[in-house]
Design a protein around this motif. Structure first.
Motif, PDB file in Angstrom:
ATOM      1  N   ALA A 163     -16.807   1.215  20.628  1.00 47.71           N
ATOM      2  CA  ALA A 163     -17.203   2.165  21.668  1.00 47.71           C
ATOM      3  C   ALA A 163     -16.306   3.386  21.642  1.00 47.71           C
ATOM      4  O   ALA A 163     -16.776   4.528  21.793  1.00 47.71           O
ATOM      5  N   ARG A 164     -14.994   3.192  21.465  1.00 48.65           N
ATOM      6  CA  ARG A 164     -14.078   4.328  21.400  1.00 48.65           C
ATOM      7  C   ARG A 164     -14.369   5.203  20.181  1.00 48.65           C
ATOM      8  O   ARG A 164     -14.303   6.430  20.254  1.00 48.65           O
ATOM      9  N   ASP A 165     -14.691   4.575  19.050  1.00 49.39           N
ATOM     10  CA  ASP A 165     -14.997   5.342  17.836  1.00 49.39           C
ATOM     11  C   ASP A 165     -16.262   6.186  17.996  1.00 49.39           C
ATOM     12  O   ASP A 165     -16.352   7.285  17.444  1.00 49.39           O
TER      13      ASP A 165
ATOM     14  N   GLY B 198     -24.519   1.996  18.308  1.00 46.07           N
ATOM     15  CA  GLY B 198     -24.977   3.232  17.677  1.00 46.07           C
ATOM     16  C   GLY B 198     -26.273   3.754  18.259  1.00 46.07           C
ATOM     17  O   GLY B 198     -26.611   4.943  18.061  1.00 46.07           O
ATOM     18  N   LEU B 199     -27.000   2.910  19.002  1.00 51.85           N
ATOM     19  CA  LEU B 199     -28.239   3.376  19.628  1.00 51.85           C
ATOM     20  C   LEU B 199     -27.970   4.468  20.652  1.00 51.85           C
ATOM     21  O   LEU B 199     -28.851   5.293  20.930  1.00 51.85           O
TER      22      LEU B 199
ATOM     23  N   SER C 170     -28.293  10.108  23.078  1.00 54.12           N
ATOM     24  CA  SER C 170     -27.656  11.395  23.323  1.00 54.12           C
ATOM     25  C   SER C 170     -28.394  12.532  22.611  1.00 54.12           C
ATOM     26  O   SER C 170     -28.596  13.615  23.170  1.00 54.12           O
ATOM     27  N   VAL C 171     -28.814  12.291  21.365  1.00 60.11           N
ATOM     28  CA  VAL C 171     -29.564  13.298  20.613  1.00 60.11           C
ATOM     29  C   VAL C 171     -30.879  13.618  21.315  1.00 60.11           C
ATOM     30  O   VAL C 171     -31.265  14.797  21.441  1.00 60.11           O
TER      31      VAL C 171
ATOM     32  N   LEU D 197     -18.208  11.055  19.045  1.00 58.33           N
ATOM     33  CA  LEU D 197     -19.354  11.401  18.208  1.00 58.33           C
ATOM     34  C   LEU D 197     -20.615  11.563  19.046  1.00 58.33           C
ATOM     35  O   LEU D 197     -21.420  12.491  18.829  1.00 58.33           O
ATOM     36  N   THR D 198     -20.791  10.676  20.006  1.00 58.09           N
ATOM     37  CA  THR D 198     -21.966  10.742  20.871  1.00 58.09           C
ATOM     38  C   THR D 198     -21.981  12.036  21.686  1.00 58.09           C
ATOM     39  O   THR D 198     -23.014  12.698  21.824  1.00 58.09           O
TER      40      THR D 198
END
Length: 394
Positions: free
Chosen positions: A152-154, A111-112, A117-118, A158-159
């Motif tokens: 990673a696929r999930d 999740g990091l 990306s943000v 989103l990223t």
């Protein structure tokens, strides 16, 4: 809308502005804090005891460094803004820690990459962000092949989506900052132009008069010993020229001091927008048949009303209307300022509204002010001359 002296209030932190007070800082912290929810998995992984003491300590230190760098980036405009080189350095820290921690400590740390990306989307120029965000997503998937492919696929889509969404937010912030700078430049240019106009007018008004006074003073001085009667006539001329110059200066100053409604409407739009109030203001008022004193009074009324909206009402919407109406007393021009604020906590009309009432009465106008169902409304009405339609015929 009252004259109670309260500090200005806004409903939100204006886009692109650093927090100006404790309340706005709290709002920004809460908004950023919501997005720290993706740190739940790394924290639970550390607290679960799945790693040794050394790995847990290293993971905690790495997570602290990662979060510190991220928060420094999102708060980068508070105080002295960061230089581009320092921003790139912080992004590099995020770019190293995200894959390192995810690779060594497991899929719970993937999740990091969302924060990476943000940060890229919010801080980098568009061209750089357009390749940095996909690179971050690809790096997420490659690290996930080792740590947790399913996770990673999930997170992959989103990223990408959050990163590109933040490019829009970053572009909005940059555009808002550029717009504010442009407004400041326009205001400075207008002030410089006004100074030049004042200098020209003063030169035109006083240059001839002062030159004439100087010349006649010299003549009077030469005539005084031998021709006192002629000297007296010169002194009388000097007095007359001086009085006329004083009248001209007073008229010029009165013209400078008299506000214009068109200028006040433009200033109202800027002031309301700067205060975070969604404003609807007419651009080109039709002032045909409106006396200068009546226009000036409406301009003062608008300035006072907008000041009250910004300082006391707590409103986030404001409507300004300028309409011509036919009444039993003849044609009038109505100025309406309506907001959805609370109107402050004062009792009765304040000094500002009382002064406006007196101003309007002097030009034959009236003022109506009071609460309405969803806010506060101020209405000023001044007499207007009938608009005569000119029809050409054969």
């Amino acid at each position: 809308m009252t004259e109670d002296g309260k500090a200005p209030t806004t409903k939100h932190v204006p886009v692109g502005w650093p927090p100006r007070n404790r309340r706005e800082m709290t709002v920004k912290v809460l908004w950023i804090g919501v997005w720290l929810v993706f740190l739940k998995s790394p924290i639970e992984d550390l607290a679960g005891g799945a790693h040794g003491i050394g790995a847990t300590a290293a993971g905690a230190a790495g997570l602290a460094a990662f979060v510190g760098s991220y928060l420094a980036l999102v708060f980068r405009n508070i105080g002295r803004p960061f230089t581009p080189r320092f921003v790139i350095s912080l992004l590099a820290v995020l770019g190293v820690l995200a894959p390192l921690l995810s690779y060594t400590l497991g899929g719970a740390w993937l999740g990091l990459f969302i924060y990476l990306s943000v940060a890229c989307g919010a801080t980098l120029p568009l061209r750089a962000a357009y390749w940095a965000i996909p690179v971050s997503s690809v790096l997420l998937y490659l690290v996930g092949l080792h740590s947790d492919v399913r996770e990673a696929r999930d997170l992959l889509l989103l990223t990408l989506l959050i990163g590109f969404a933040m490019t829009g937010v970053g572009q909005l912030v940059r555009t808002t900052i550029d717009l504010r700078r442009a407004r400041a430049t326009v205001a400075q240019l207008a002030a410089n132009e006004e100074r030049l106009r004042l200098a020209r007018d003063l030169h035109d008004l006083l240059g001839h008069s002062l030159s004439l006074i100087t010349l006649k003073s010299e003549l009077a001085g030469r005539m005084l010993p031998d021709h006192p009667d002629k000297a007296a006539r010169q002194v009388a001329d000097i007095e007359q020229v001086s009085r006329q110059a004083l009248v001209d200066v007073r008229e010029a100053v009165t013209g400078y001091r008299r506000p214009r409604l068109a200028a006040e409407l433009a200033g109202a739009q800027v002031a309301l927008t700067a205060a975070g109030v969604l404003a609807e203001v007419p651009a080109d008022p039709d002032l045909t048949g409106i006396a200068e004193e009546a226009e000036s009074t409406l301009a003062w009324t608008l300035r006072e009303a907008v000041t009250n909206v910004v300082r006391h009402s707590g409103a986030d919407r404001c409507l300004v209307q300028l309409l011509r109406r036919q009444t039993l007393d003849g044609p009038v021009l109505e100025l309406t300022v309506e907001d959805n604020g609370s109107g402050g906590s004062g009792k009765g009309p304040g000094n500002g509204l009382t002064g406006l009432t007196e101003r309007l009465e002097k030009v034959g106008g009236v003022l109506e002010a009071g609460r309405i169902r969803h806010g506060f409304r101020l209405l000023a009405r001044v007499p207007a001359s009938p608009v005569v339609a000119v029809v050409s015929g054969a």
